[in-house]
Design an enzyme around this catalytic site. Sequence first.
Site, PDB file in Angstrom:
ATOM      1  N   PRO A  15       0.795  -1.230   0.000  1.00  0.00           N
ATOM      2  CA  PRO A  15       0.000   0.000   0.000  1.00  0.00           C
ATOM      3  C   PRO A  15       0.828   1.281   0.000  1.00  0.00           C
ATOM      4  O   PRO A  15       1.894   1.344   0.619  1.00  0.00           O
ATOM      5  CB  PRO A  15      -0.822  -0.109   1.296  1.00  0.00           C
ATOM      6  CG  PRO A  15      -0.093  -1.073   2.142  1.00  0.00           C
ATOM      7  CD  PRO A  15       0.579  -2.035   1.199  1.00  0.00           C
ATOM      8  N   ASN A  16       0.289   2.243  -0.694  1.00  0.00           N
ATOM      9  CA  ASN A  16       0.816   3.618  -0.770  1.00  0.00           C
ATOM     10  C   ASN A  16       2.087   3.748  -1.608  1.00  0.00           C
ATOM     11  O   ASN A  16       2.551   4.859  -1.855  1.00  0.00           O
ATOM     12  CB  ASN A  16       1.050   4.207   0.629  1.00  0.00           C
ATOM     13  CG  ASN A  16      -0.224   4.203   1.449  1.00  0.00           C
ATOM     14  OD1 ASN A  16      -1.237   4.711   0.996  1.00  0.00           O
ATOM     15  ND2 ASN A  16      -0.191   3.601   2.630  1.00  0.00           N
ATOM     16  N   ARG A  23       4.931  11.012  -2.410  1.00  0.00           N
ATOM     17  CA  ARG A  23       4.684  10.712  -1.007  1.00  0.00           C
ATOM     18  C   ARG A  23       5.948  10.919  -0.179  1.00  0.00           C
ATOM     19  O   ARG A  23       6.962  10.263  -0.417  1.00  0.00           O
ATOM     20  CB  ARG A  23       4.260   9.251  -0.934  1.00  0.00           C
ATOM     21  CG  ARG A  23       4.131   8.690   0.433  1.00  0.00           C
ATOM     22  CD  ARG A  23       4.023   7.169   0.375  1.00  0.00           C
ATOM     23  NE  ARG A  23       3.868   6.674   1.720  1.00  0.00           N
ATOM     24  CZ  ARG A  23       4.230   5.477   2.114  1.00  0.00           C
ATOM     25  NH1 ARG A  23       4.763   4.621   1.273  1.00  0.00           N
ATOM     26  NH2 ARG A  23       4.064   5.124   3.366  1.00  0.00           N
ATOM     27  N   TYR A  28      11.244   8.925   1.245  1.00  0.00           N
ATOM     28  CA  TYR A  28      11.255   7.879   0.225  1.00  0.00           C
ATOM     29  C   TYR A  28      11.914   8.305  -1.088  1.00  0.00           C
ATOM     30  O   TYR A  28      12.032   7.489  -2.006  1.00  0.00           O
ATOM     31  CB  TYR A  28       9.824   7.394  -0.035  1.00  0.00           C
ATOM     32  CG  TYR A  28       9.170   6.821   1.204  1.00  0.00           C
ATOM     33  CD1 TYR A  28       9.701   5.697   1.827  1.00  0.00           C
ATOM     34  CD2 TYR A  28       8.046   7.416   1.778  1.00  0.00           C
ATOM     35  CE1 TYR A  28       9.128   5.175   2.978  1.00  0.00           C
ATOM     36  CE2 TYR A  28       7.456   6.899   2.915  1.00  0.00           C
ATOM     37  CZ  TYR A  28       8.007   5.789   3.512  1.00  0.00           C
ATOM     38  OH  TYR A  28       7.438   5.264   4.654  1.00  0.00           O
ATOM     39  N   ASN A  79       8.278  -5.394  -1.246  1.00  0.00           N
ATOM     40  CA  ASN A  79       8.203  -4.259  -0.337  1.00  0.00           C
ATOM     41  C   ASN A  79       6.742  -4.175   0.100  1.00  0.00           C
ATOM     42  O   ASN A  79       5.900  -3.664  -0.645  1.00  0.00           O
ATOM     43  CB  ASN A  79       8.646  -2.958  -1.013  1.00  0.00           C
ATOM     44  CG  ASN A  79       8.611  -1.794  -0.027  1.00  0.00           C
ATOM     45  OD1 ASN A  79       8.001  -1.888   1.046  1.00  0.00           O
ATOM     46  ND2 ASN A  79       9.257  -0.695  -0.389  1.00  0.00           N
ATOM     47  N   ALA A  82       3.316  -0.668   4.714  1.00  0.00           N
ATOM     48  CA  ALA A  82       2.926  -0.781   6.125  1.00  0.00           C
ATOM     49  C   ALA A  82       2.426  -2.181   6.493  1.00  0.00           C
ATOM     50  O   ALA A  82       2.415  -2.538   7.678  1.00  0.00           O
ATOM     51  CB  ALA A  82       1.862   0.262   6.453  1.00  0.00           C
ATOM     52  N   GLU A 103      12.876  -9.334   1.412  1.00  0.00           N
ATOM     53  CA  GLU A 103      12.103  -8.188   1.907  1.00  0.00           C
ATOM     54  C   GLU A 103      12.908  -6.924   1.603  1.00  0.00           C
ATOM     55  O   GLU A 103      14.118  -6.897   1.828  1.00  0.00           O
ATOM     56  CB  GLU A 103      11.920  -8.333   3.424  1.00  0.00           C
ATOM     57  CG  GLU A 103      11.192  -7.173   4.068  1.00  0.00           C
ATOM     58  CD  GLU A 103      11.211  -7.255   5.594  1.00  0.00           C
ATOM     59  OE1 GLU A 103      11.992  -8.055   6.156  1.00  0.00           O
ATOM     60  OE2 GLU A 103      10.462  -6.487   6.222  1.00  0.00           O
ATOM     61  N   HIS A 105      12.947  -2.513   1.760  1.00  0.00           N
ATOM     62  CA  HIS A 105      12.388  -1.219   2.163  1.00  0.00           C
ATOM     63  C   HIS A 105      13.307  -0.109   1.697  1.00  0.00           C
ATOM     64  O   HIS A 105      14.536  -0.219   1.824  1.00  0.00           O
ATOM     65  CB  HIS A 105      12.233  -1.132   3.686  1.00  0.00           C
ATOM     66  CG  HIS A 105      11.306  -2.166   4.221  1.00  0.00           C
ATOM     67  ND1 HIS A 105       9.940  -2.069   4.079  1.00  0.00           N
ATOM     68  CD2 HIS A 105      11.548  -3.334   4.846  1.00  0.00           C
ATOM     69  CE1 HIS A 105       9.385  -3.134   4.621  1.00  0.00           C
ATOM     70  NE2 HIS A 105      10.338  -3.929   5.084  1.00  0.00           N
ATOM     71  N   ARG A 112      13.136   4.402  12.525  1.00  0.00           N
ATOM     72  CA  ARG A 112      11.968   5.296  12.500  1.00  0.00           C
ATOM     73  C   ARG A 112      11.092   5.066  13.741  1.00  0.00           C
ATOM     74  O   ARG A 112      11.608   4.771  14.805  1.00  0.00           O
ATOM     75  CB  ARG A 112      11.221   5.096  11.168  1.00  0.00           C
ATOM     76  CG  ARG A 112      12.123   5.440   9.959  1.00  0.00           C
ATOM     77  CD  ARG A 112      11.425   5.184   8.649  1.00  0.00           C
ATOM     78  NE  ARG A 112      10.251   6.062   8.502  1.00  0.00           N
ATOM     79  CZ  ARG A 112       9.326   5.886   7.560  1.00  0.00           C
ATOM     80  NH1 ARG A 112       9.439   4.896   6.690  1.00  0.00           N
ATOM     81  NH2 ARG A 112       8.300   6.702   7.495  1.00  0.00           N
TER      82      ARG A 112
HETATM   83  C1  DQA Z   1       8.426   1.167   3.579  1.00  0.00           C
HETATM   84  C2  DQA Z   1       8.542   1.278   5.103  1.00  0.00           C
HETATM   85  C3  DQA Z   1       7.192   1.050   5.763  1.00  0.00           C
HETATM   86  O1  DQA Z   1       7.309   1.215   7.171  1.00  0.00           O
HETATM   87  C4  DQA Z   1       6.180   2.056   5.244  1.00  0.00           C
HETATM   88  O2  DQA Z   1       4.906   1.802   5.817  1.00  0.00           O
HETATM   89  C5  DQA Z   1       6.114   2.112   3.781  1.00  0.00           C
HETATM   90  C6  DQA Z   1       7.358   2.103   3.030  1.00  0.00           C
HETATM   91  C7  DQA Z   1       9.764   1.509   2.882  1.00  0.00           C
HETATM   92  O3  DQA Z   1       9.921   1.135   1.726  1.00  0.00           O
HETATM   93  O4  DQA Z   1      10.613   2.179   3.474  1.00  0.00           O
HETATM   94  O5  DQA Z   1       5.049   2.246   3.192  1.00  0.00           O
HETATM   95  O6  DQA Z   1       8.090  -0.182   3.250  1.00  0.00           O
END
Ligand code: DQA
Length: 152
Positions: A15-16, A23, A28, A79, A82, A103, A105, A112
């Site tokens: 998501p997002n 964003r 990011y 990735n 959240a 995984e 990120h 964080r």
């Molecule tokens: C993320 C880190 C997550 O905590 C966050 O909710 C994201 C992006 C990252 O790529 O740094 O949406 O996965």
Amino acid sequence: MSERTPSRVLVLHGPNLNLLGEREPEIYGTATLDDHIATVVGEAERWGMEIATHQSNHEGDLVDQIHQARGRCDGIIINPGAFTHYAWSLHDALAAFEGPIIELHLSNPDAREPWRRTSVIAPVANGSIVGFGGHGYVLAVQAMAELLRCDG
Ligand code: DQA
């Protein structure tokens, strides 16, 4: 001489992450999801790897994608956004996937907010790449190539 079948890797985004570029760029970066996918595809070509990609804001959709990858894809780079921090359905779906899982990120969740320090994905991943921004995608493909023993 027999040609080796290219390894097929699924790259999943949660998501997002469709909003990357707009964003929270201070966290990011300014690259879009399409930019990161282009990086993945470019690096994958070096290793003779085929890439399939999918982004979803819906947990069940990602579960379905992981199920569909069973028997079809050799590895998964994910990735989960959240969902990383609480989506046990993704943990379980990945646990039922037979190939290597990475995984990824962009940020370093451990540096964080405290709630980001739990990953329910890490226990079913071969490894995690965090905090290297867009370069993490290059590192993830290289790590996957090593795990799948692709020829560079
Ligand atoms: C993320 C880190 C997550 O905590 C966050 O909710 C994201 C992006 C990252 O790529 O740094 O949406 O996965």
